[in-house]
Motif scaffolding. Structure first.
Motif, PDB file in Angstrom:
ATOM      1  N   ASP A 247       0.566  -1.452   0.176  1.00  0.00           N
ATOM      2  CA  ASP A 247       0.319   0.072   0.001  1.00  0.00           C
ATOM      3  C   ASP A 247       0.729   0.908  -0.089  1.00  0.00           C
ATOM      4  OD1 ASP A 247      -3.159  -1.432   0.068  1.00  0.00           O
ATOM      5  OD2 ASP A 247      -1.769  -2.089   2.397  1.00  0.00           O
ATOM      6  N   LEU A 248       2.160   0.869   0.919  1.00  0.00           N
ATOM      7  CA  LEU A 248       3.305   2.146   0.508  1.00  0.00           C
ATOM      8  C   LEU A 248       3.774   1.425   0.786  1.00  0.00           C
ATOM      9  CD1 LEU A 248       4.002   5.404   1.152  1.00  0.00           C
ATOM     10  CD2 LEU A 248       4.253   4.298   3.175  1.00  0.00           C
ATOM     11  N   MET A 249       5.486   2.449  -0.155  1.00  0.00           N
ATOM     12  CA  MET A 249       6.331   1.366  -0.642  1.00  0.00           C
ATOM     13  C   MET A 249       7.565   2.942  -0.863  1.00  0.00           C
ATOM     14  SD  MET A 249       7.887  -0.593  -4.354  1.00  0.00           S
ATOM     15  CE  MET A 249       6.829  -1.653  -3.957  1.00  0.00           C
ATOM     16  N   TRP A 250       8.518   3.023   0.012  1.00  0.00           N
ATOM     17  CA  TRP A 250       9.120   3.941   0.436  1.00  0.00           C
ATOM     18  C   TRP A 250      10.710   3.092   0.383  1.00  0.00           C
ATOM     19  CZ3 TRP A 250       9.146   8.571   3.602  1.00  0.00           C
ATOM     20  CH2 TRP A 250      10.462   9.205   4.475  1.00  0.00           C
ATOM     21  N   ALA A 251      10.921   4.326  -0.952  1.00  0.00           N
ATOM     22  CA  ALA A 251      12.089   3.993  -1.510  1.00  0.00           C
ATOM     23  C   ALA A 251      13.692   5.088  -1.169  1.00  0.00           C
ATOM     24  CB  ALA A 251      12.700   3.181  -2.964  1.00  0.00           C
ATOM     25  N   SER A 252      14.534   4.597  -0.678  1.00  0.00           N
ATOM     26  CA  SER A 252      15.445   6.023  -0.147  1.00  0.00           C
ATOM     27  C   SER A 252      16.448   6.088  -0.975  1.00  0.00           C
ATOM     28  CB  SER A 252      15.110   6.646   1.020  1.00  0.00           C
ATOM     29  OG  SER A 252      15.966   7.492   1.541  1.00  0.00           O
ATOM     30  N   ARG A 253      16.602   6.678  -1.577  1.00  0.00           N
ATOM     31  CA  ARG A 253      18.800   6.705  -2.394  1.00  0.00           C
ATOM     32  C   ARG A 253      18.423   5.161  -2.853  1.00  0.00           C
ATOM     33  NH1 ARG A 253      19.807  11.832  -1.607  1.00  0.00           N
ATOM     34  NH2 ARG A 253      19.244  13.186   0.114  1.00  0.00           N
ATOM     35  N   SER A 254      17.936   4.000  -2.771  1.00  0.00           N
ATOM     36  CA  SER A 254      18.362   3.102  -3.238  1.00  0.00           C
ATOM     37  C   SER A 254      18.206   2.838  -4.726  1.00  0.00           C
ATOM     38  CB  SER A 254      17.482   1.680  -3.330  1.00  0.00           C
ATOM     39  OG  SER A 254      16.060   2.073  -2.925  1.00  0.00           O
ATOM     40  N   LEU A 255      17.311   3.790  -5.755  1.00  0.00           N
ATOM     41  CA  LEU A 255      16.853   3.412  -6.480  1.00  0.00           C
ATOM     42  C   LEU A 255      18.162   3.310  -8.147  1.00  0.00           C
ATOM     43  CD1 LEU A 255      14.945   3.086  -9.638  1.00  0.00           C
ATOM     44  CD2 LEU A 255      14.451   5.732  -9.256  1.00  0.00           C
ATOM     45  N   HIS A 256      18.830   4.680  -7.468  1.00  0.00           N
ATOM     46  CA  HIS A 256      20.077   5.242  -8.517  1.00  0.00           C
ATOM     47  C   HIS A 256      21.162   4.027  -8.150  1.00  0.00           C
ATOM     48  CE1 HIS A 256      21.552   7.205  -4.333  1.00  0.00           C
ATOM     49  NE2 HIS A 256      22.460   6.633  -4.672  1.00  0.00           N
ATOM     50  N   HIS A 257      21.241   3.419  -7.509  1.00  0.00           N
ATOM     51  CA  HIS A 257      22.403   2.254  -7.822  1.00  0.00           C
ATOM     52  C   HIS A 257      21.469   0.988  -8.538  1.00  0.00           C
ATOM     53  CE1 HIS A 257      24.850   3.674  -4.443  1.00  0.00           C
ATOM     54  NE2 HIS A 257      23.776   3.976  -3.547  1.00  0.00           N
ATOM     55  N   LEU A 258      21.024   1.092  -9.337  1.00  0.00           N
ATOM     56  CA  LEU A 258      20.108   0.439 -10.236  1.00  0.00           C
ATOM     57  C   LEU A 258      20.486   0.732 -11.769  1.00  0.00           C
ATOM     58  CD1 LEU A 258      17.136  -0.657  -8.520  1.00  0.00           C
ATOM     59  CD2 LEU A 258      19.050  -1.910  -8.371  1.00  0.00           C
ATOM     60  N   GLY A 259      21.233  -0.154 -12.288  1.00  0.00           N
ATOM     61  CA  GLY A 259      21.667   0.227 -13.804  1.00  0.00           C
ATOM     62  C   GLY A 259      20.551   0.730 -14.282  1.00  0.00           C
ATOM     63  N   ASP A 260      19.386   0.266 -14.305  1.00  0.00           N
ATOM     64  CA  ASP A 260      17.928   0.703 -15.486  1.00  0.00           C
ATOM     65  C   ASP A 260      17.221   0.997 -14.339  1.00  0.00           C
ATOM     66  OD1 ASP A 260      16.144   1.349 -17.169  1.00  0.00           O
ATOM     67  OD2 ASP A 260      16.213  -0.415 -18.090  1.00  0.00           O
ATOM     68  N   GLN A 261      17.193   2.935 -14.134  1.00  0.00           N
ATOM     69  CA  GLN A 261      16.326   2.943 -13.019  1.00  0.00           C
ATOM     70  C   GLN A 261      14.513   3.214 -13.273  1.00  0.00           C
ATOM     71  OE1 GLN A 261      18.900   6.554 -10.619  1.00  0.00           O
ATOM     72  NE2 GLN A 261      19.019   6.820 -13.220  1.00  0.00           N
ATOM     73  N   ARG A 262      14.345   3.118 -14.845  1.00  0.00           N
ATOM     74  CA  ARG A 262      13.301   3.662 -15.712  1.00  0.00           C
ATOM     75  C   ARG A 262      12.471   1.926 -15.353  1.00  0.00           C
ATOM     76  NH1 ARG A 262      10.649   6.771 -20.170  1.00  0.00           N
ATOM     77  NH2 ARG A 262      12.269   7.897 -19.561  1.00  0.00           N
ATOM     78  N   ALA A 263      13.704   0.802 -15.625  1.00  0.00           N
ATOM     79  CA  ALA A 263      12.641  -0.454 -15.678  1.00  0.00           C
ATOM     80  C   ALA A 263      12.759  -0.994 -13.877  1.00  0.00           C
ATOM     81  CB  ALA A 263      13.862  -1.502 -15.828  1.00  0.00           C
ATOM     82  N   ALA A 264      13.435  -0.678 -13.221  1.00  0.00           N
ATOM     83  CA  ALA A 264      13.360  -0.709 -11.621  1.00  0.00           C
ATOM     84  C   ALA A 264      12.603   0.327 -11.721  1.00  0.00           C
ATOM     85  CB  ALA A 264      14.335   0.361 -10.743  1.00  0.00           C
TER      86      ALA A 264
END
Length: 314
Positions: free
Chosen positions: A144-161
Protein backbone atom coordinates in the motif's frame (compact mmCIF):
# COMPACT_ATOMS: atom_id res chain seq x y z
CA UNK A 1 30.97 14.46 1.44
CA UNK A 2 28.07 16.62 0.80
CA UNK A 3 25.63 14.54 -1.08
CA UNK A 4 25.40 11.15 0.46
CA UNK A 5 24.07 8.51 -1.79
CA UNK A 6 22.08 5.91 -0.06
CA UNK A 7 22.99 2.46 -1.11
CA UNK A 8 26.14 0.58 -0.59
CA UNK A 9 28.16 0.72 -3.62
CA UNK A 10 31.73 0.30 -2.86
CA UNK A 11 31.43 3.93 -2.61
CA UNK A 12 31.04 4.40 0.88
CA UNK A 13 27.04 5.52 0.60
CA UNK A 14 25.12 7.31 2.04
CA UNK A 15 24.44 8.62 3.51
CA UNK A 16 22.35 6.48 2.69
CA UNK A 17 21.34 3.26 2.59
CA UNK A 18 19.98 5.48 4.76
CA UNK A 19 18.57 4.68 4.57
CA UNK A 20 21.56 4.99 3.01
CA UNK A 21 24.97 3.65 2.74
CA UNK A 22 27.68 6.01 2.36
CA UNK A 23 27.19 8.88 0.17
CA UNK A 24 23.57 9.66 -0.46
CA UNK A 25 23.67 11.85 -3.41
CA UNK A 26 21.76 14.89 -2.74
CA UNK A 27 20.32 9.85 3.73
CA UNK A 28 20.26 6.36 3.19
CA UNK A 29 19.75 3.54 1.12
CA UNK A 30 19.61 0.55 -1.08
CA UNK A 31 21.83 -2.15 -2.30
CA UNK A 32 22.04 -2.73 -5.94
CA UNK A 33 23.90 -5.75 -7.20
CA UNK A 34 27.25 -5.33 -5.56
CA UNK A 35 29.95 -7.57 -4.22
CA UNK A 36 29.59 -7.23 -0.46
CA UNK A 37 32.33 -9.72 0.42
CA UNK A 38 34.91 -7.05 1.28
CA UNK A 39 32.69 -5.12 3.67
CA UNK A 40 32.86 -4.89 7.41
CA UNK A 41 29.11 -4.97 7.93
CA UNK A 42 29.29 -4.01 11.61
CA UNK A 43 31.20 -0.85 10.67
CA UNK A 44 28.79 -0.11 7.81
CA UNK A 45 25.79 -0.65 10.08
CA UNK A 46 27.19 1.60 12.82
CA UNK A 47 27.73 4.35 10.26
CA UNK A 48 24.26 3.93 8.73
CA UNK A 49 22.54 3.85 12.10
CA UNK A 50 24.32 6.98 13.31
CA UNK A 51 23.42 8.74 10.06
CA UNK A 52 19.77 7.69 10.11
CA UNK A 53 19.37 8.62 13.77
CA UNK A 54 20.76 12.10 13.06
CA UNK A 55 18.33 12.44 10.13
CA UNK A 56 15.36 11.10 12.14
CA UNK A 57 13.62 14.52 12.45
CA UNK A 58 13.78 15.01 8.68
CA UNK A 59 12.52 11.50 7.97
CA UNK A 60 9.69 11.85 10.49
CA UNK A 61 8.47 15.01 8.76
CA UNK A 62 8.77 13.35 5.37
CA UNK A 63 6.82 10.30 6.57
CA UNK A 64 4.11 12.53 8.05
CA UNK A 65 3.73 14.23 4.65
CA UNK A 66 3.55 10.86 2.87
CA UNK A 67 0.85 9.86 5.38
CA UNK A 68 -1.37 12.62 3.94
CA UNK A 69 -1.25 10.59 0.72
CA UNK A 70 -1.73 7.19 2.28
CA UNK A 71 -3.09 7.53 5.82
CA UNK A 72 -3.85 3.88 6.63
CA UNK A 73 -1.71 1.46 4.64
CA UNK A 74 -1.99 -2.23 5.45
CA UNK A 75 1.49 -3.09 4.14
CA UNK A 76 4.46 -0.70 4.09
CA UNK A 77 7.66 -1.83 2.34
CA UNK A 78 10.96 -0.04 2.96
CA UNK A 79 12.97 -0.80 -0.20
CA UNK A 80 16.70 -0.79 0.51
CA UNK A 81 16.11 -0.51 4.23
CA UNK A 82 19.65 -0.94 5.52
CA UNK A 83 19.60 -1.47 9.30
CA UNK A 84 15.95 -0.47 9.60
CA UNK A 85 15.97 2.87 11.40
CA UNK A 86 13.55 4.42 8.91
CA UNK A 87 11.57 1.15 8.70
CA UNK A 88 10.89 1.45 12.43
CA UNK A 89 10.00 5.14 12.02
CA UNK A 90 7.49 4.14 9.35
CA UNK A 91 6.02 1.61 11.77
CA UNK A 92 5.56 4.46 14.27
CA UNK A 93 3.99 6.73 11.65
CA UNK A 94 1.59 3.97 10.54
CA UNK A 95 0.60 2.11 13.70
CA UNK A 96 -1.95 -0.06 11.86
CA UNK A 97 0.49 -1.27 9.21
CA UNK A 98 2.68 -4.29 8.79
CA UNK A 99 6.17 -3.10 7.80
CA UNK A 100 8.63 -5.11 5.71
CA UNK A 101 12.28 -4.03 5.54
CA UNK A 102 13.70 -5.23 2.21
CA UNK A 103 17.46 -5.20 1.62
CA UNK A 104 20.20 -7.20 -0.06
CA UNK A 105 22.24 -7.50 3.13
CA UNK A 106 21.41 -10.16 5.72
CA UNK A 107 23.63 -8.56 8.42
CA UNK A 108 21.84 -5.22 8.07
CA UNK A 109 18.43 -6.92 8.23
CA UNK A 110 19.50 -8.65 11.46
CA UNK A 111 20.03 -5.17 12.88
CA UNK A 112 16.61 -4.12 11.61
CA UNK A 113 14.91 -7.10 13.33
CA UNK A 114 16.74 -6.41 16.60
CA UNK A 115 15.71 -2.74 16.49
CA UNK A 116 12.07 -3.64 15.84
CA UNK A 117 12.20 -6.07 18.77
CA UNK A 118 13.65 -3.41 21.09
CA UNK A 119 10.96 -0.94 20.07
CA UNK A 120 8.11 -3.41 20.62
CA UNK A 121 7.29 -3.64 16.90
CA UNK A 122 8.23 -7.26 16.23
CA UNK A 123 4.64 -8.50 15.90
CA UNK A 124 4.08 -6.36 12.80
CA UNK A 125 7.60 -6.09 11.42
CA UNK A 126 9.16 -8.42 8.87
CA UNK A 127 12.31 -8.53 6.74
CA UNK A 128 13.00 -9.77 3.23
CA UNK A 129 16.53 -10.37 1.99
CA UNK A 130 16.41 -9.72 -1.74
CA UNK A 131 18.28 -7.92 -4.47
CA UNK A 132 16.58 -5.12 -6.36
CA UNK A 133 14.57 -4.92 -8.46
CA UNK A 134 13.87 -8.63 -9.01
CA UNK A 135 13.48 -9.37 -5.31
CA UNK A 136 10.31 -7.29 -5.16
CA UNK A 137 8.63 -10.30 -6.75
CA UNK A 138 9.23 -12.18 -3.47
CA UNK A 139 6.82 -9.91 -1.59
CA UNK A 140 3.80 -11.92 -0.49
CA UNK A 141 1.34 -9.06 -1.09
CA UNK A 142 1.35 -5.80 -3.04
CA UNK A 143 2.40 -2.78 -0.98
CA UNK A 144 0.00 0.00 0.00
CA UNK A 145 3.05 2.20 0.57
CA UNK A 146 6.54 1.67 -0.79
CA UNK A 147 9.34 3.86 0.57
CA UNK A 148 12.56 3.83 -1.51
CA UNK A 149 15.26 6.12 -0.15
CA UNK A 150 18.34 6.44 -2.34
CA UNK A 151 18.23 2.85 -3.48
CA UNK A 152 17.14 3.53 -7.06
CA UNK A 153 20.31 5.25 -8.23
CA UNK A 154 22.32 2.11 -7.53
CA UNK A 155 20.34 0.15 -10.14
CA UNK A 156 21.54 0.20 -13.74
CA UNK A 157 18.18 0.70 -15.45
CA UNK A 158 16.37 3.11 -13.16
CA UNK A 159 13.24 3.36 -15.33
CA UNK A 160 12.85 -0.44 -15.46
CA UNK A 161 13.42 -0.63 -11.70
CA UNK A 162 10.79 2.06 -11.07
CA UNK A 163 8.37 0.10 -13.24
CA UNK A 164 9.07 -2.96 -11.05
CA UNK A 165 8.44 -0.86 -7.92
CA UNK A 166 5.15 0.41 -9.38
CA UNK A 167 4.07 -3.10 -10.36
CA UNK A 168 4.24 -4.23 -6.73
CA UNK A 169 1.92 -1.48 -5.50
CA UNK A 170 -1.67 -2.27 -4.58
CA UNK A 171 -4.41 -0.31 -6.39
CA UNK A 172 -4.19 3.28 -5.06
CA UNK A 173 -0.87 2.33 -3.48
CA UNK A 174 1.71 5.09 -3.06
CA UNK A 175 5.40 5.11 -3.97
CA UNK A 176 7.60 7.55 -2.01
CA UNK A 177 10.97 7.95 -3.72
CA UNK A 178 13.79 9.80 -1.95
CA UNK A 179 16.25 11.02 -4.59
CA UNK A 180 17.92 14.34 -5.26
CA UNK A 181 17.77 17.26 -2.91
CA UNK A 182 20.87 19.39 -2.39
CA UNK A 183 24.48 18.64 -1.44
CA UNK A 184 24.84 18.77 2.33
CA UNK A 185 26.78 21.64 3.89
CA UNK A 186 29.07 21.49 6.90
CA UNK A 187 31.38 24.51 6.69
CA UNK A 188 31.38 28.14 5.59
CA UNK A 189 32.89 29.11 2.23
CA UNK A 190 36.11 30.43 3.77
CA UNK A 191 37.37 28.20 6.58
CA UNK A 192 40.70 29.95 7.10
CA UNK A 193 42.80 27.10 5.71
CA UNK A 194 43.33 26.18 2.07
CA UNK A 195 41.50 27.95 -0.76
CA UNK A 196 37.99 29.25 -0.05
CA UNK A 197 35.15 27.30 -1.66
CA UNK A 198 36.33 23.81 -0.65
CA UNK A 199 32.80 22.41 -0.30
CA UNK A 200 31.82 23.51 -3.83
CA UNK A 201 34.87 21.72 -5.24
CA UNK A 202 34.05 18.63 -3.19
CA UNK A 203 30.54 18.71 -4.67
CA UNK A 204 31.96 18.94 -8.20
CA UNK A 205 34.28 16.01 -7.47
CA UNK A 206 31.38 14.02 -6.08
CA UNK A 207 29.32 14.73 -9.19
CA UNK A 208 32.13 13.24 -11.30
CA UNK A 209 32.42 10.27 -8.94
CA UNK A 210 28.65 9.74 -9.05
CA UNK A 211 28.59 9.80 -12.87
CA UNK A 212 31.31 7.13 -12.96
CA UNK A 213 29.47 5.05 -10.32
CA UNK A 214 26.25 5.25 -12.37
CA UNK A 215 28.02 4.31 -15.61
CA UNK A 216 29.66 1.31 -13.93
CA UNK A 217 26.38 -0.24 -12.73
CA UNK A 218 25.51 -3.47 -14.58
CA UNK A 219 23.10 -2.68 -17.40
CA UNK A 220 23.48 1.05 -16.81
CA UNK A 221 21.08 3.17 -18.87
CA UNK A 222 21.48 6.98 -19.00
CA UNK A 223 18.35 8.65 -17.65
CA UNK A 224 17.24 12.25 -17.23
CA UNK A 225 16.77 12.65 -13.46
CA UNK A 226 13.23 14.00 -13.77
CA UNK A 227 11.84 11.86 -10.97
CA UNK A 228 8.19 13.00 -11.17
CA UNK A 229 8.39 12.53 -14.95
CA UNK A 230 9.76 9.02 -14.52
CA UNK A 231 7.06 8.14 -11.97
CA UNK A 232 4.47 9.25 -14.52
CA UNK A 233 6.24 7.39 -17.33
CA UNK A 234 5.92 4.06 -15.47
CA UNK A 235 2.16 4.53 -15.14
CA UNK A 236 1.77 6.24 -11.76
CA UNK A 237 -0.36 9.35 -11.31
CA UNK A 238 -0.50 12.58 -9.31
CA UNK A 239 3.30 12.77 -9.05
CA UNK A 240 4.62 15.61 -6.91
CA UNK A 241 7.65 16.43 -4.77
CA UNK A 242 8.54 18.07 -1.50
CA UNK A 243 11.90 18.82 0.09
CA UNK A 244 12.69 18.45 3.79
CA UNK A 245 15.53 20.10 5.70
CA UNK A 246 17.82 18.94 8.46
CA UNK A 247 19.17 22.16 9.98
CA UNK A 248 21.66 21.71 12.83
CA UNK A 249 23.36 25.06 13.35
CA UNK A 250 26.70 25.62 15.08
CA UNK A 251 27.59 24.71 17.73
CA UNK A 252 26.54 21.18 16.80
CA UNK A 253 25.91 18.24 19.15
CA UNK A 254 28.63 15.59 19.21
CA UNK A 255 26.56 13.19 17.07
CA UNK A 256 26.45 15.77 14.29
CA UNK A 257 30.20 16.42 14.58
CA UNK A 258 30.87 12.67 14.36
CA UNK A 259 28.64 12.47 11.27
CA UNK A 260 30.50 15.33 9.59
CA UNK A 261 33.85 13.68 10.33
CA UNK A 262 32.61 10.36 8.91
CA UNK A 263 31.34 12.09 5.76
CA UNK A 264 34.69 13.78 5.17
CA UNK A 265 36.55 10.51 5.88
CA UNK A 266 34.42 8.64 3.35
CA UNK A 267 34.76 11.49 0.90
CA UNK A 268 38.54 11.50 1.34
CA UNK A 269 38.62 7.85 0.31
CA UNK A 270 36.14 8.12 -2.56
CA UNK A 271 37.16 11.43 -4.09
CA UNK A 272 40.97 11.40 -3.80
CA UNK A 273 41.34 10.88 -7.56
CA UNK A 274 39.09 13.87 -8.30
CA UNK A 275 40.72 16.50 -6.04
CA UNK A 276 43.95 18.44 -6.43
CA UNK A 277 46.82 18.18 -3.95
CA UNK A 278 45.98 21.42 -2.14
CA UNK A 279 42.36 20.41 -1.48
CA UNK A 280 43.45 16.95 -0.34
CA UNK A 281 45.90 18.60 2.08
CA UNK A 282 43.07 20.79 3.42
CA UNK A 283 40.80 17.76 3.90
CA UNK A 284 43.62 15.96 5.71
CA UNK A 285 43.98 18.91 8.08
CA UNK A 286 40.22 18.93 8.65
CA UNK A 287 40.38 15.24 9.57
CA UNK A 288 43.40 15.55 11.89
CA UNK A 289 42.10 15.23 15.48
CA UNK A 290 45.10 17.26 16.74
CA UNK A 291 44.69 20.17 14.32
CA UNK A 292 42.83 23.07 15.98
CA UNK A 293 41.50 24.07 12.53
CA UNK A 294 40.11 20.55 12.05
CA UNK A 295 36.54 19.26 12.25
CA UNK A 296 37.08 17.86 15.75
CA UNK A 297 37.59 21.37 17.16
CA UNK A 298 35.84 23.85 14.86
CA UNK A 299 33.12 26.00 16.39
CA UNK A 300 31.69 26.93 12.95
CA UNK A 301 30.77 23.36 11.96
CA UNK A 302 27.08 22.85 11.12
CA UNK A 303 24.90 20.31 9.28
CA UNK A 304 22.46 21.55 6.66
CA UNK A 305 20.89 18.91 4.42
CA UNK A 306 17.93 18.92 2.02
CA UNK A 307 16.32 15.65 0.90
CA UNK A 308 13.59 15.56 -1.73
CA UNK A 309 10.71 13.05 -1.60
CA UNK A 310 8.76 12.34 -4.80
CA UNK A 311 5.37 10.66 -4.41
CA UNK A 312 2.93 9.17 -6.89
CA UNK A 313 -0.04 6.84 -6.76
CA UNK A 314 -0.91 3.70 -8.67
Amino acid sequence: MGQQHHGQCRHGQGGGHEHGHGHERGHGHGHGRHDHSDLDWAEVADYLEAQAELFAPLNRRAAAWVATWQPEPGLVVDVGSGPGIVSCQLADTFPGARVVALDGSGPLLERARARAERQGLADRFGTLEAELPDGLGDLEYPADLMWASRSLHHLGDQRAALAAFAERLAPDGVLALVEGGLPSRFLPRDIGIGRPGLQSRLDAAEDRWFSEMRAAQPGSVPEVEDWPGLLTAVGLRDATSRTFLLDLPAPVPEAARAYAVSQFQRGRGMLADFLDASDLATVDRLLDPDDKAGLHHRTDLFVLAAHTVHVARR
